[in-house]
Design a protein around this motif. Structure first.
Motif, PDB file in Angstrom:
ATOM      1  N   ALA A  68       0.536  -2.259  -0.926  1.00 30.11           N
ATOM      2  CA  ALA A  68       1.882  -2.104  -0.814  1.00 30.11           C
ATOM      3  C   ALA A  68       2.343  -2.463   0.230  1.00 30.11           C
ATOM      4  O   ALA A  68       3.731  -2.983   0.416  1.00 30.11           O
ATOM      5  N   THR A  69       2.039  -2.115   1.770  1.00 27.82           N
ATOM      6  CA  THR A  69       2.456  -2.251   2.875  1.00 27.82           C
ATOM      7  C   THR A  69       2.127  -3.884   3.290  1.00 27.82           C
ATOM      8  O   THR A  69       2.780  -4.153   3.996  1.00 27.82           O
ATOM      9  N   ALA A  70       0.902  -4.277   2.789  1.00 28.01           N
ATOM     10  CA  ALA A  70       0.878  -5.725   2.863  1.00 28.01           C
ATOM     11  C   ALA A  70       2.036  -6.595   2.394  1.00 28.01           C
ATOM     12  O   ALA A  70       2.410  -7.622   2.692  1.00 28.01           O
ATOM     13  N   HIS A  71       2.153  -6.172   0.970  1.00 26.16           N
ATOM     14  CA  HIS A  71       3.004  -6.868   0.193  1.00 26.16           C
ATOM     15  C   HIS A  71       4.013  -5.925  -0.693  1.00 26.16           C
ATOM     16  O   HIS A  71       3.846  -5.869  -1.758  1.00 26.16           O
ATOM     17  N   PRO A  72       4.986  -5.522  -0.153  1.00 24.08           N
ATOM     18  CA  PRO A  72       5.936  -4.511  -1.118  1.00 24.08           C
ATOM     19  C   PRO A  72       6.442  -5.394  -2.229  1.00 24.08           C
ATOM     20  O   PRO A  72       7.015  -6.482  -2.020  1.00 24.08           O
ATOM     21  N   ASP A  73       6.548  -4.756  -3.274  1.00 23.56           N
ATOM     22  CA  ASP A  73       6.949  -5.363  -4.515  1.00 23.56           C
ATOM     23  C   ASP A  73       7.471  -4.326  -5.575  1.00 23.56           C
ATOM     24  O   ASP A  73       6.759  -3.344  -5.724  1.00 23.56           O
ATOM     25  N   SER A  74       8.467  -4.810  -6.288  1.00 20.32           N
ATOM     26  CA  SER A  74       9.084  -3.785  -7.294  1.00 20.32           C
ATOM     27  C   SER A  74       7.885  -3.842  -8.467  1.00 20.32           C
ATOM     28  O   SER A  74       7.874  -2.939  -9.257  1.00 20.32           O
ATOM     29  N   GLY A  75       7.154  -4.833  -8.370  1.00 21.06           N
ATOM     30  CA  GLY A  75       6.031  -4.715  -9.530  1.00 21.06           C
ATOM     31  C   GLY A  75       4.712  -3.881  -9.442  1.00 21.06           C
ATOM     32  O   GLY A  75       3.806  -3.440 -10.044  1.00 21.06           O
ATOM     33  N   SER A  76       4.775  -3.420  -8.055  1.00 24.99           N
ATOM     34  CA  SER A  76       3.720  -2.716  -7.547  1.00 24.99           C
ATOM     35  C   SER A  76       2.272  -3.044  -7.968  1.00 24.99           C
ATOM     36  O   SER A  76       1.809  -4.241  -7.706  1.00 24.99           O
ATOM     37  N   PHE A  77       1.585  -2.107  -8.339  1.00 28.00           N
ATOM     38  CA  PHE A  77      -0.020  -2.383  -8.769  1.00 28.00           C
ATOM     39  C   PHE A  77      -0.167  -3.565  -9.822  1.00 28.00           C
ATOM     40  O   PHE A  77      -0.982  -3.978  -9.995  1.00 28.00           O
ATOM     41  N   THR A 216       3.686   9.845  -8.916  1.00 34.95           N
ATOM     42  CA  THR A 216       3.310   9.593  -7.409  1.00 34.95           C
ATOM     43  C   THR A 216       3.534   8.187  -7.007  1.00 34.95           C
ATOM     44  O   THR A 216       4.158   8.146  -5.864  1.00 34.95           O
ATOM     45  N   GLU A 217       3.291   7.273  -7.800  1.00 34.85           N
ATOM     46  CA  GLU A 217       3.263   5.870  -7.449  1.00 34.85           C
ATOM     47  C   GLU A 217       4.521   5.239  -7.234  1.00 34.85           C
ATOM     48  O   GLU A 217       4.842   4.042  -6.610  1.00 34.85           O
ATOM     49  N   ILE A 218       5.521   5.864  -7.953  1.00 30.73           N
ATOM     50  CA  ILE A 218       6.837   5.438  -7.993  1.00 30.73           C
ATOM     51  C   ILE A 218       7.494   4.965  -6.616  1.00 30.73           C
ATOM     52  O   ILE A 218       8.438   4.004  -6.626  1.00 30.73           O
ATOM     53  N   VAL A 219       7.156   5.770  -5.707  1.00 30.59           N
ATOM     54  CA  VAL A 219       7.785   5.730  -4.207  1.00 30.59           C
ATOM     55  C   VAL A 219       7.272   4.087  -3.652  1.00 30.59           C
ATOM     56  O   VAL A 219       8.149   3.653  -3.083  1.00 30.59           O
ATOM     57  N   THR A 220       6.218   3.570  -4.374  1.00 22.93           N
ATOM     58  CA  THR A 220       6.106   2.347  -3.649  1.00 22.93           C
ATOM     59  C   THR A 220       6.714   1.363  -4.371  1.00 22.93           C
ATOM     60  O   THR A 220       7.126   0.077  -3.895  1.00 22.93           O
ATOM     61  N   ILE A 221       7.575   1.815  -5.836  1.00 22.92           N
ATOM     62  CA  ILE A 221       8.322   0.849  -6.201  1.00 22.92           C
ATOM     63  C   ILE A 221       9.479   0.700  -5.769  1.00 22.92           C
ATOM     64  O   ILE A 221      10.233  -0.217  -5.528  1.00 22.92           O
ATOM     65  N   ALA A 222       9.984   2.005  -5.367  1.00 21.95           N
ATOM     66  CA  ALA A 222      11.512   2.350  -5.020  1.00 21.95           C
ATOM     67  C   ALA A 222      11.647   1.697  -3.630  1.00 21.95           C
ATOM     68  O   ALA A 222      12.426   1.017  -3.067  1.00 21.95           O
TER      69      ALA A 222
END
Length: 467
Positions: A68-77, A216-222
């Motif tokens: 996620a730090t390499a490519h932040p994206d609302s679709g995440s995983f 827990t993973e929602i923060v990477t989407i937000a």
């Protein structure tokens, strides 16, 4: 007009919004109520189940944070699976994840409605359920900033409640609280010892505990809708260790030291309420009901947000109707919010209109999705690392002991899935989720074929017209 990210979404989430989401986003009603079932099953050794599961979540978040730090994206995983594993994987896990959160909506709405109905019995439960869903839908439709603001105060309430509980519980254990029915930490080892029902009960509890960490993973989407997503993701990922240690392990330790694991009221009253009752806190049930109400409202709010963002991402990649990728002047994907909310309302209604066995089967289809999400994250990171390094991308956050820890996590998740399938009480969930996943995989192949045929048709049309 608000600032937009590359996908066209608003970057209206502030640092305090994302920070508080990362701190308390994982805290749901499962901790306040559901942990009582884990302790009743495994005894004080439920702490081991939470520790093992918490470690797994920390490792999964580290892997997700790397990508996620390499490519932040609302679709995440889902996006990373598309790139690292294949289109079918991103399509499948994206739609399964959306389905999971759509089914969370009626569960949390009903839980909130049940509490409100106890306070105001003259109003039907379904009215409260639809009412609270409608209110939180409006907050999601206005702007991401509104979602962030609601979630900030929800999260802050949960953090303050747990902090007070930990302080009061510790004070009771050391004998500071007067009139308390607690005497030290002897209950950690009385009534059959620390592990009264054996290691099998611990692993059984672990399967239950696994699902309380989902979110827990929602923060990477937000974080993709904040002004500095990479920094926010690094902070959230680095803080996950102390968050789980304090809120989950700390809480379970305090509860196990206060409440006998074989207390008959533990499963029905919930761990927090029963602990407060034994400590001698007046109106314990009313206090916990308020905290649980805030927690389920928070989870419902996040369910609406997360489902809409995953649907938006799927649409951007051509895996959902193109109309769902439209955003308004505030950068809110209203079409995706409306679509997810519509299904959410249908599931809320279905919860009251359908026979129990029908709705229970729908819930069973989401039973193992959390584990599939973790598995996809691990496999994606295993493959994505070489892709990032080959392209020379900067990796701001690296997975520890790569690739051995990643492979270990994959084996552990596969082992848990096999264990679930071998257990009578959870075999239906694994089978139902597997059947649903197979249907979605087939849908992904059909979608891929349709897109290729359409592209070929367009190319042929252009070629003919240019002659």
């Amino acid at each position: 007009m608000s600032l937009r990210n590359e996908a066209g979404l608003s970057t209206g989430l502030k640092q305090r919004h994302v920070t508080m989401m990362s701190i308390a986003g994982v805290i749901g009603a499962g901790l306040f109520v559901g942990s009582g079932h884990a302790i009743a099953a495994a005894g004080p050794a439920a702490l081991i189940a939470y520790a093992i599961t918490g470690t797994l979540v920390v490792l999964v978040m580290r892997m997700l944070g790397e990508m996620a730090t390499a490519h932040p994206d609302s679709g995440s995983f889902s996006t990373y699976a598309d790139r690292a594993i294949g289109h079918w994987a991103g399509f499948t896990i994206g739609w399964l994840y959306w389905w999971f959160w759509v089914l969370v909506i009626p569960i949390e709405a009903t839980a909130a409605a049940t509490i409100l109905n106890a306070w105001y019995p003259g109003i039907a439960t379904w009215v409260f359920a639809l009412g609270i869903t409608s209110v939180l839908t409006v907050t999601n439709l206005l702007s991401v900033k509104n979602y962030g603001e609601f979630e900030f105060w929800f999260a802050l309430t949960k953090v303050v409640a747990i902090a007070i509980f930990l302080c009061v519980g510790f004070a009771a254990i050391v004998g500071v609280v007067p009139h308390s029915n607690v005497s030290g930490a002897a209950r950690l080892f009385n009534n059959g010892g620390f592990m009264p029902n054996g290691i099998g009960a611990v692993f059984s509890a672990m399967l239950t505990v696994m699902f309380s960490f989902m979110g827990t993973e929602i923060v990477t989407i937000a974080a993709a809708e904040s002004d500095n997503p990479k920094r926010q993701i690094v902070r959230a990922t680095n803080s996950v260790i102390w968050r789980i240690s304090l809120f989950y392990l700390g809480s379970i330790l305090i509860v196990s030291a206060i409440v006998p694991w074989n207390d008959a009221l533990l499963p029905s009253h919930g761990s927090y309420q029963r602990a407060m009752e034994l400590v001698g806190i007046a109106h314990a049930k009313a206090i916990i009901d308020v905290v649980v109400l805030v927690s389920v409202a928070s989870c419902l709010n996040s369910a609406l947000y997360t489902a809409s963002r995953m649907l938006f991402s799927l649409s951007k990649r051509g895996d959902a109707p193109t109309g769902l990728q439209r955003t308004d002047v505030a950068g809110t994907p209203r079409a995706a919010v409306f679509a997810s909310t519509a299904f959410g309302f249908l599931t809320v209604i279905a919860n009251y209109m359908m026979p129990d066995y029908v709705f229970n089967f729908l819930l069973a289809t989401s039973g193992a999705i959390a584990l599939l999400v973790y598995l996809v994250i691990a496999v994606s990171q295993l493959r994505m690392r070489s892709i990032l390094e080959a392209r020379g991308d900067t990796i701001h956050l690296k997975m520890w002991c790569f690739p051995w820890l990643t492979r270990g996590v994959i084996l552990l998740i596969c082992g848990v899935l096999v264990s679930m399938f071998l257990r009578d009480g959870q075999r239906v969930e694994v089978a139902a989720t597997g059947a649903l996943a197979l249907v979605v995989v087939v849908a992904s192949l059909l979608n891929r074929s349709y897109r290729k045929a359409r592209e070929l048709s367009m190319t042929t049309s252009v070629s003919v017209s240019s002659r």
